[in-house]
Design an enzyme around this catalytic site. Structure first.
Site, PDB file in Angstrom:
ATOM      1  N   ASP A   1       0.828  -1.206   0.000  1.00 44.70           N
ATOM      2  CA  ASP A   1       0.000   0.000   0.000  1.00 44.70           C
ATOM      3  C   ASP A   1       0.860   1.253   0.000  1.00 44.70           C
ATOM      4  O   ASP A   1       2.060   1.223  -0.343  1.00 44.70           O
ATOM      5  CB  ASP A   1      -0.977  -0.054   1.197  1.00 44.70           C
ATOM      6  CG  ASP A   1      -2.278   0.677   0.931  1.00 44.70           C
ATOM      7  OD1 ASP A   1      -2.299   1.905   1.104  1.00 44.70           O
ATOM      8  OD2 ASP A   1      -3.269   0.040   0.532  1.00 44.70           O
ATOM      9  N   ASP A   2       0.291   2.364   0.380  1.00 44.20           N
ATOM     10  CA  ASP A   2       0.881   3.699   0.326  1.00 44.20           C
ATOM     11  C   ASP A   2       2.224   3.764   1.091  1.00 44.20           C
ATOM     12  O   ASP A   2       2.302   3.268   2.213  1.00 44.20           O
ATOM     13  CB  ASP A   2      -0.128   4.655   0.981  1.00 44.20           C
ATOM     14  CG  ASP A   2       0.201   6.103   0.740  1.00 44.20           C
ATOM     15  OD1 ASP A   2       1.234   6.383   0.123  1.00 44.20           O
ATOM     16  OD2 ASP A   2      -0.596   6.948   1.171  1.00 44.20           O
TER      17      ASP A   2
ATOM     18  N   ARG B   1      -6.147  16.206   3.317  1.00 46.25           N
ATOM     19  CA  ARG B   1      -5.108  15.228   3.666  1.00 46.25           C
ATOM     20  C   ARG B   1      -3.737  15.709   3.152  1.00 46.25           C
ATOM     21  O   ARG B   1      -2.981  14.966   2.564  1.00 46.25           O
ATOM     22  CB  ARG B   1      -5.430  13.863   3.076  1.00 46.25           C
ATOM     23  CG  ARG B   1      -4.845  12.731   3.895  1.00 46.25           C
ATOM     24  CD  ARG B   1      -4.598  11.508   3.047  1.00 46.25           C
ATOM     25  NE  ARG B   1      -4.247  10.383   3.872  1.00 46.25           N
ATOM     26  CZ  ARG B   1      -3.709   9.266   3.415  1.00 46.25           C
ATOM     27  NH1 ARG B   1      -3.475   9.121   2.133  1.00 46.25           N
ATOM     28  NH2 ARG B   1      -3.395   8.295   4.217  1.00 46.25           N
TER      29      ARG B   1
ATOM     30  N   LYS C   1      -4.275  -0.999  -6.665  1.00 47.07           N
ATOM     31  CA  LYS C   1      -5.287  -0.299  -5.859  1.00 47.07           C
ATOM     32  C   LYS C   1      -5.161   1.177  -6.191  1.00 47.07           C
ATOM     33  O   LYS C   1      -4.120   1.791  -5.922  1.00 47.07           O
ATOM     34  CB  LYS C   1      -5.038  -0.544  -4.375  1.00 47.07           C
ATOM     35  CG  LYS C   1      -6.030   0.171  -3.453  1.00 47.07           C
ATOM     36  CD  LYS C   1      -5.741  -0.216  -2.001  1.00 47.07           C
ATOM     37  CE  LYS C   1      -6.588   0.550  -1.018  1.00 47.07           C
ATOM     38  NZ  LYS C   1      -6.150   0.316   0.373  1.00 47.07           N
ATOM     39  N   TRP C   2      -6.198   1.744  -6.800  1.00 49.85           N
ATOM     40  CA  TRP C   2      -6.178   3.131  -7.280  1.00 49.85           C
ATOM     41  C   TRP C   2      -6.964   3.968  -6.275  1.00 49.85           C
ATOM     42  O   TRP C   2      -8.185   3.881  -6.219  1.00 49.85           O
ATOM     43  CB  TRP C   2      -6.798   3.191  -8.662  1.00 49.85           C
ATOM     44  CG  TRP C   2      -6.885   4.532  -9.313  1.00 49.85           C
ATOM     45  CD1 TRP C   2      -7.366   5.682  -8.769  1.00 49.85           C
ATOM     46  CD2 TRP C   2      -6.507   4.869 -10.652  1.00 49.85           C
ATOM     47  NE1 TRP C   2      -7.319   6.714  -9.674  1.00 49.85           N
ATOM     48  CE2 TRP C   2      -6.798   6.235 -10.845  1.00 49.85           C
ATOM     49  CE3 TRP C   2      -5.964   4.135 -11.711  1.00 49.85           C
ATOM     50  CZ2 TRP C   2      -6.571   6.890 -12.053  1.00 49.85           C
ATOM     51  CZ3 TRP C   2      -5.746   4.792 -12.912  1.00 49.85           C
ATOM     52  CH2 TRP C   2      -6.034   6.159 -13.078  1.00 49.85           C
ATOM     53  N   ASP C   3      -6.259   4.796  -5.538  1.00 47.96           N
ATOM     54  CA  ASP C   3      -6.869   5.540  -4.430  1.00 47.96           C
ATOM     55  C   ASP C   3      -7.162   6.981  -4.828  1.00 47.96           C
ATOM     56  O   ASP C   3      -6.665   7.476  -5.857  1.00 47.96           O
ATOM     57  CB  ASP C   3      -5.888   5.506  -3.242  1.00 47.96           C
ATOM     58  CG  ASP C   3      -6.583   5.585  -1.900  1.00 47.96           C
ATOM     59  OD1 ASP C   3      -7.742   6.016  -1.855  1.00 47.96           O
ATOM     60  OD2 ASP C   3      -5.932   5.218  -0.889  1.00 47.96           O
TER      61      ASP C   3
ATOM     62  N   ASN D   1      -7.773  10.304  -2.240  1.00 48.70           N
ATOM     63  CA  ASN D   1      -8.007  10.592  -0.829  1.00 48.70           C
ATOM     64  C   ASN D   1      -8.516  11.973  -0.481  1.00 48.70           C
ATOM     65  O   ASN D   1      -8.389  12.393   0.668  1.00 48.70           O
ATOM     66  CB  ASN D   1      -6.724  10.302  -0.042  1.00 48.70           C
ATOM     67  CG  ASN D   1      -6.587   8.816   0.217  1.00 48.70           C
ATOM     68  OD1 ASN D   1      -7.463   8.211   0.806  1.00 48.70           O
ATOM     69  ND2 ASN D   1      -5.512   8.225  -0.263  1.00 48.70           N
TER      70      ASN D   1
ATOM     71  N   CYS E   1     -10.702   2.900  -5.130  1.00 47.63           N
ATOM     72  CA  CYS E   1     -10.793   3.239  -3.716  1.00 47.63           C
ATOM     73  C   CYS E   1     -10.794   4.755  -3.640  1.00 47.63           C
ATOM     74  O   CYS E   1     -10.218   5.415  -4.505  1.00 47.63           O
ATOM     75  CB  CYS E   1      -9.556   2.642  -3.035  1.00 47.63           C
ATOM     76  SG  CYS E   1      -9.228   3.240  -1.381  1.00 47.63           S
TER      77      CYS E   1
ATOM     78  N   ASP F   1     -12.862   2.593   4.713  1.00 46.15           N
ATOM     79  CA  ASP F   1     -11.666   2.512   5.555  1.00 46.15           C
ATOM     80  C   ASP F   1     -12.012   1.999   6.942  1.00 46.15           C
ATOM     81  O   ASP F   1     -11.125   1.791   7.764  1.00 46.15           O
ATOM     82  CB  ASP F   1     -11.000   3.891   5.664  1.00 46.15           C
ATOM     83  CG  ASP F   1     -10.007   4.098   4.537  1.00 46.15           C
ATOM     84  OD1 ASP F   1      -9.804   3.160   3.744  1.00 46.15           O
ATOM     85  OD2 ASP F   1      -9.421   5.195   4.446  1.00 46.15           O
TER      86      ASP F   1
END
Ligand code: DGJ
Length: 998
Positions: free
Chosen positions: A544-545, A621, A654-656, A658, A704, A726
């Site tokens: 992940d990130d 964020r 996984k294309w986020d 935020n 996401c 989340d």
């Protein structure tokens, strides 16, 4: 505007092509009717025939599209004209002046013309034209007569000329004047004009020339009058505001919320729309812009048909196409709208364009929708529809956590039910700003609009350009919400998600490293988790990130999509190879639409972020949003993605996303196009997604947006699954997943087992319950296997993975039934079930979040979808271990299975399960139950085929995973392994490590 001079993106150049019918579309046959779409020329009525329902509308005497019916299928000979007697004329309902008349023949005429274009013999032509009567009836005969009259006038003139010039060609010859190709075309045109035009110059001229023989004008006028007064005797003419309309126009007497609104160069926005033409074709019609559509645009699907009805404003040459696609064997219709400026005179500005308008007959209705918030997305809310206006929308640039682009209208004065009643579901295929509008008027009728949010929206349409609104899926059910959801699920699974992930495909069990590592995504950390993951049966490891730039916290590096060599010293490929070496697939997290101010990308290109120079910009964020309306930005980001995906064996992304959009301004667009930024942003995102899909079709994309902030049908066009929230707490997930199931297939709901205490709620939910909830989705893990599970739990996880592998086919491809609604349960319970298509297998899930009392019985859980004639073996798969000592109500953990019915399996008939139900005991807060049902007939057959197939691996029986996976009593070992060994959850949360929580 010359298309795309200002913004030379691929998607806009396609978007603004003058002709909305693309080449592909142009190649498709134009049908009179298809299996699912019928046009009745006599009643000028369109019937869209779905599996069990019918949607009908007609062209009325004004040329308006009058909605007639949406409900169960009628008899083919049911004439719906009686419905118009229910229209009650109102004194304040404006009626258009007589000059504004419907000109029905234009389309018909041009169609006849096309059909006959190869025939130059007038007798054959006449015969053929007459044969068309069964299609065109009066229109054809009127047109034909007018043509022949004009032809006769022409002959007369010829005769006269002959007589005057004393030519030898006299009366006997005039009959055989040959009708050339050119003549015929001219005659048709003349005839059409004579019949249609308000200034009847052609007719007048003809009349003047042949006064004594033909008073064409009089004839035409009479016909015209007849045309206009085709209102049955005793029926009053009513205006637009009282009618049920397919699409309402603007400023001409429909005071309800309009379907569209444009502003012309002269400042006016009056736009009367009349039927102009229609077209029926096989397969779905592709869009000219990058917006996703339902169906496979590149192949002509024989199971779908489309109808396009063109409405036109005769004064301004504005045209609106209403698209309807019908998918055979489903009760869904997919609608969309295209608006086209055909006027050579100049541009118009579109202020509003609904994808679909549906007017409902006067009745009691409820409105159900899915509002929510970050960590509590898609909660189910409904209320009665009362007089006045109600709107639900997103103004955030994504479909949002707050209001999902989905709505249900149910008929009746009580809330919608799962298993009965008429419901109408609407799912917008769009990820940008949307609006759902409902208005109940003084007539009791209800207007429903869905489409792009008109707030913060305007679109400049130059001459010859068009704008396409997103699609809206409309599902009908006469059996309550469950059937509606099943229709949507099936449509999405079979016509939306990428082809690679349809059929029997089941997503791999994944472990995502976010909650395990947050920004500490180092090679060593990932590898230690990967080893454990492999050991328990995980199939895909997702980093992940935190792997790129200098991403040690959320303040930096978005946009710098290069590997952080401090964290991955050997590079990405080495890590992926090592993970692959363990036998695991590898996936990666990205957030392509965002940019950190603290990044190399921002340093080099500050103007790439949305916002005006010289004005402040709000961070969300700690990040800004890239201007995806710009081609240079999209190309750069795609280039980076392509490089990453080509650099190693990456099988999942996984294309986020935020944050939501603010300061929505593009420095590359001119002032008059700033109202387009929100929509262009969505189109830009789709374009990049599509490039990834086209070039990396094997990659599983899980979208996401800070959890489930962009959970919509459009996103499912690019990947089969979406991270639902989340909030990974099993109990919170019950409501989120239940609400999501209203519109979206269970196979699309990203759901993981995470650690306890939960990082969002601090709650300690039993592992058994976390497992059972996560099973009802894509299934995976979000925890540090090296630290957060005991050896005993690890054994349980292994068994859970085996069980998930066995059960996944029915969860992914079975029919989903909701049983107990957690949003209106007085007992804080929820339940649902899956049934295989052949009804031989089923899984039943029940949960309690918080037990109010110990003594109160739950209602017996009546099951659904089973075959009443079958006998089923009911088997409890994950029994509890808590036993209650009744004399003192003391709950004791026994470390051995405690079954609901005192034993693992029961044999019960489908009839009893449907009508008597299962008596369920949910003993403590956070308790859950999972039963597997197998029809005895299936049991006998399959047992004979696979005698010792405990926890059968469906891969071993690829031919029919749903019907062949038998229920088998697990061995004692398995039974123990699946037993929930945790104590009841603590009321008071224990301490949690100080990890950051997004
Ligand atoms: C929000 C997502 O929903 C999380 O799962 C995680 O990927 C973080 N973003 C990473 O920043």
């Amino acid at each position: 505007m010359a298309p795309d001079k200002e913004n030379d993106g691929k998607f806009t150049s396609r978007l603004e092509r003058s002709n909305s019918y693309s080449t592909l579309w142009g190649n498709r046959a134009n049908l009179q009717s298809s299996r699912c779409i019928h046009y009745n020329a006599q009643q000028r009525r369109f019937d869209l025939l779905c599996r069990t329902c019918q949607y009908s509308f007609r062209v009325d005497e004004h040329g308006w599209l009058e909605h007639q019916y949406w409900g169960v299928r009628l008899q083919p000979d049911d004439d719906l004209d009686f419905l118009h007697h229910t229209n009650v004329a109102q004194p304040f309902d404006p009626i258009p002046e007589k000059t504004e008349r419907f000109k029905p023949h234009l389309a018909v005429a041009s169609d006849i013309l096309k059909r006959q274009s190869n025939d130059s013999n007038r007798n054959t032509w006449k015969a053929a034209t007459m044969m068309q009567r069964h299609h065109y009836n009066e229109e054809a005969s009127r047109l034909e007569n007018a043509c022949w009259r004009l032809l006769a006038m022409k002959q007369r003139r010829k005769e006269k000329e002959c007589a005057e010039t004393d030519s030898p060609h006299t009366c006997s010859e005039h009959i055989s004047i040959p009708v050339t190709e050119e003549d015929r075309a001219l005659l048709f045109e003349e005839a059409i004009r004579a019949l249609m035009t308000d200034n009847q110059d052609t007719v007048l001229k003809a009349q003047a020339a042949n006064k004594e023989h033909f008073d064409v004008r009089e004839e035409a006028d009479k016909r015209h009058e007849r045309e206009m007064s085709r209102i049955p005797p005793g029926l009053e003419r009513v205006g637009k505001n009282t009618k049920l309309l397919e699409f309402s126009d603007y400023g001409t007497g429909d005071y309800r919320i309009p379907s569209f609104n444009v502003t012309y160069g002269d400042g006016s926005n009056i736009s009367p729309l009349h039927y102009k033409a229609h077209r029926i074709t096989l397969g779905v019609v592709p869009m000219d812009c990058s917006m996703p559509i339902v169906g496979d645009e590149l192949s002509v699907q024989s199971d779908a048909s489309a109808l396009i009805v063109t409405l036109a404003d005769p004064f301004t040459d504005l045209e609106v196409d209403l698209h309807y696609a019908v998918f055979q064997d489903l009760d869904v219709i997919v609608r969309r709208t295209v608006i086209r400026n055909k006027s050579p005179a100049g541009g118009v500005t579109v202020q509003k364009i609904a994808s679909a308008t549906v007017d409902f007959e006067s009745d009691h209705y409820h409105f159900l929708h899915l509002p929510g918030e970050y960590t509590a997305e898609r909660q189910v809310v409904y209320q009665p529809i009362v007089e006045g206006y109600r709107g639900v929308d997103s103004r955030r640039g994504t479909s949002s956590h707050q209001h999902n682009p989905f709505a249900v209208i149910s008929r009746g004065d009580t809330p919608p039910e799962e298993s009965r009643g008429e419901v109408f579901g609407f799912a917008l295929v769009y990820s940008g700003n949307h609006r759902i509008e409902i208005e109940k008027t003084e007539t009791g009728r209800v207007r429903f609009n869905i489409g792009i949010n008109p707030d913060h929206f305007s679109w400049s349409l130059a001459s010859g350009c068009s704008l396409e609104a997103p699609e809206c899926i409309m599902a009908y059910s006469n059996e309550g919400l469950t059937y509606m959801s099943q229709q949507l699920h099936k449509l999405i699974r079979s016509h939306v998600i990428p082809q690679e992930f349809r059929g029997n495909w089941v997503c791999p069990i994944l472990l995502n490293t976010w909650e395990a590592l947050y920004f500490d995504q180092t090679h060593d950390n990932i590898m230690s988790i990967a080893k454990e993951a492999k050991d328990i049966g995980v199939e895909l490891l997702v980093m992940d990130d935190g792997w790129y730039g200098q991403r040690n916290n959320d303040k930096t590096s978005l946009g710098d999509w290069d590997v952080d060599l401090k964290k991955l010293p050997n590079g990405l490929k080495a890590l992926v190879d090592e993970v692959n070496g363990l036998g695991l697939k590898f996936g990666i997290w990205v957030e392509p639409e965002m940019i950190s101010v603290e990044s190399k990308l921002y340093e080099a290109n500050p103007e790439w972020a949305l916002g005006q120079s010289g004005k402040s910009r709000s961070e969300g964020r700690n990040q800004l949003v890239l201007d995806f309306t710009r081609k240079d930005v999209r190309d750069y980001i795609y280039g980076k993605l392509e490089a990453i995906l080509n650099s190693a064996n990456i099988e999942y992304v996984k294309w986020d996303c935020n944050r939501h959009l603010t300061e929505v301004y593009s420095r590359q667009l001119p002032p008059y196009r700033q109202g387009e930024v929100f929509h262009r942003y969505a189109l830009g995102v789709y374009e990049v997604f599509q490039r990834v899909r086209t070039n990396f079709p094997h990659i599983i994309v899980e979208t996401c947006a800070g959890g489930g902030g962009r959970f919509d049908v459009a996103m499912l066009k690019y990947g089969p699954q979406i991270w639902a929230s989340d909030n990974t707490d099993g109990l919170a997930r019950i409501r989120i997943q239940y609400g999501t199931s209203m519109a979206y297939p269970i196979s699309s709901i990203g759901s993981h087992i995470s650690s306890v205490p939960n990082h969002q709620t601090f709650r300690r939910t039993p592992l058994k319950t976390r497992f059972v909830v996560a099973l009802c989705g894509t299934f995976g893990y979000e925890l540090d296997l090296t630290k957060e599970v005991t050896p005993k739990e690890k054994e349980q996880l292994k068994a859970m993975n085996r069980l998930r592998t066995r059960l996944a086919p029915i969860i992914f491809h079975g029919d989903f039934y909701r049983l107990w609604n957690p949003f209106c349960s007085t007992n804080n319970v929820a339940a649902w079930m899956f049934v295989s298509p052949n009804r031989l297998k089923a899984l039943v899930f029940a949960f309690v979040t918080f037990k109010k009392t110990l003594g109160r019985y739950l209602p017996r859980l009546r099951l659904r979808g089973l075959d009443p004639h079958q006998k089923y073996v009911v088997s409890e798969l994950v029994p509890t271990t808590i036993r209650r000592i009744t004399s003192v109500q003391f709950a004791e953990d026994q470390d051995r299975p405690v079954y609901q019915f005192g034993k693992k399996t029961l044999e019960i008939s489908g009839l009893a399960l449907l009508n008597v139900g299962l008596p369920i005991k949910l003993e403590f807060d956070g308790d859950a139950m999972l039963m597997e049902l197998t029809a005895m007939s299936a049991h006998t057959t399959t047992c004979a085929m696979t005698p010792s197939a405990s926890f059968v691996d469906p891969k071993a029986h690829p031919e029919s995973p749903l019907s062949l996976s038998p229920i088998q009593p697990p061995t004692h070992q398995h039974e123990m392994a699946m037993t929930m060994l945790e104590p009841p959850p603590d009321e008071v949360p224990r301490s949690i490590s100080h990890r950051r929580i997004i």
